[in-house]
Every structure is written in C-alpha cells, then in structure tokens.
Design a protein around this motif. Structure first.
Motif, short mmCIF file in Angstrom:
data_model
loop_
_atom_site.label_atom_id
_atom_site.label_comp_id
_atom_site.label_asym_id
_atom_site.label_seq_id
_atom_site.Cartn_x
_atom_site.Cartn_y
_atom_site.Cartn_z
N LEU A 1 -18.22 55.28 27.50
CA LEU A 1 -18.08 54.48 28.72
C LEU A 1 -16.69 53.88 28.84
N GLU A 2 -16.16 53.38 27.74
CA GLU A 2 -14.80 52.81 27.77
C GLU A 2 -13.77 53.88 28.14
N LEU A 3 -13.93 55.07 27.58
CA LEU A 3 -13.02 56.17 27.89
C LEU A 3 -13.17 56.61 29.36
N ASP A 4 -14.41 56.69 29.83
CA ASP A 4 -14.65 57.07 31.23
C ASP A 4 -14.02 56.06 32.20
N ILE A 5 -14.15 54.79 31.87
CA ILE A 5 -13.57 53.75 32.73
C ILE A 5 -12.05 53.90 32.80
N LYS A 6 -11.41 54.15 31.65
CA LYS A 6 -9.96 54.33 31.64
C LYS A 6 -9.54 55.55 32.47
N ASN A 7 -10.28 56.64 32.33
CA ASN A 7 -9.97 57.85 33.11
C ASN A 7 -10.14 57.62 34.61
N ILE A 8 -11.21 56.94 34.97
CA ILE A 8 -11.46 56.69 36.39
C ILE A 8 -10.44 55.69 36.95
N GLU A 9 -9.99 54.77 36.13
CA GLU A 9 -8.94 53.85 36.57
C GLU A 9 -7.66 54.61 36.90
N ARG A 10 -7.33 55.62 36.09
CA ARG A 10 -6.15 56.46 36.38
C ARG A 10 -6.33 57.22 37.69
N VAL A 11 -7.53 57.76 37.89
CA VAL A 11 -7.82 58.47 39.14
C VAL A 11 -7.68 57.52 40.33
N MET A 12 -8.19 56.31 40.18
CA MET A 12 -8.13 55.34 41.26
C MET A 12 -6.68 54.97 41.60
#
Length: 145
Positions: A112-123
């Motif tokens: 979940l922490e990794l997914d959040i970081k990846n999605i933050e980059r996408v955002m």
C-alpha cells in the motif's frame, strides 16, 4: 435620308466603338464577364472555407483541450485512489497498534505504501500536463503546431 420607318424595319444594332483596344474588349465582353464571375467565385470560396492554417490551429486547440480535460480527470482519479489506499493503510496501522497483524498484513502494508507513492507520481505528472495544456489554451499558443 432614312426615315423612322426605315430604321425600325432594319433594327440597326449599335455599332461597336471604333479603336483597336476598345473593339477587342467589346467583342470579348462575355468572356471577360465570365472570367470576372469565376474569379469572384474563387475569391469567395477562398474566404468562406477554412485554410489549412486555420484547420491546423483548430486541431491544436481541440487536441489541447482534450488533453487538459483528460489529465485533469486522471489527476482527480489518482487523488481518489490515494484517499482509498490511505484509508486501507490507516486500517492496517490500527491493526498494528492493536498488535493484531498477521504475516500477510506486513506485506500488504508495504504494498500500500508503494502504491501510494506510485499514484502520487502519476497524480503530479497529470497535474503538470493538465496545467501545461491549460496554459497553452489560455495564451492561445497553437500557432505553427
């Protein structure tokens, strides 16, 4: 001397003007008229329909507008995904604080922490691209594109 009756009987046509240039112009009046009408029609068509440059600018504005909307939507979607994953992460932290985590929860926490970081980059990328497209539209910067 010709009488009025003689003139009406022969129905005399007006004589062509004398002189070289005027005579040739008078003889070609239908052709000149047709050329003027066709030239006018071509000029009207050229002014009525869009030029390649205008079509190119329209295509640029339409594409840029779509990009701005698409990237804005993508940024909002990423923000919603982050909020959803953050809620899941908060639930796992509550389990951790209560010391009821099992072995799979630790891996889920890291995922979940990794997914959040990846999605933050996408955002961030989507917000940047949306802002660039909106700036291009605001300043009508589609010349030569």
């Amino acid at each position: 001397m010709a009488t009025q009756k003689d003139l009406q009987a022969h129905k005399l046509e007006p004589a062509a003007p004398s002189g070289g240039f005027l005579t040739s112009v008078f003889q070609l009046k239908e052709l000149i008229g047709a050329v003027v009408v066709i030239g006018g029609a071509i000029a009207w068509i050229g002014g009525y329909f869009a030029t390649r440059q205008q079509l190119s600018e329209f295509k640029c504005f339409a594409t840029t507008s779509l990009i701005a909307q698409q990237e804005s939507f993508r940024a909002k979607q990423a923000e919603q995904d982050i909020q959803r994953l953050t809620r899941q992460l908060d639930q796992l932290f509550e389990k951790k604080n209560k010391k009821i985590l099992d072995s799979s929860d630790g891996a889920e926490l890291r995922r979940l922490e990794l997914d959040i970081k990846n999605i933050e980059r996408v955002m961030v990328t989507a917000q940047t691209e949306a802002a660039a497209a909106e700036k291009k539209l605001k300043f009508q910067n589609c010349n030569g594109d």
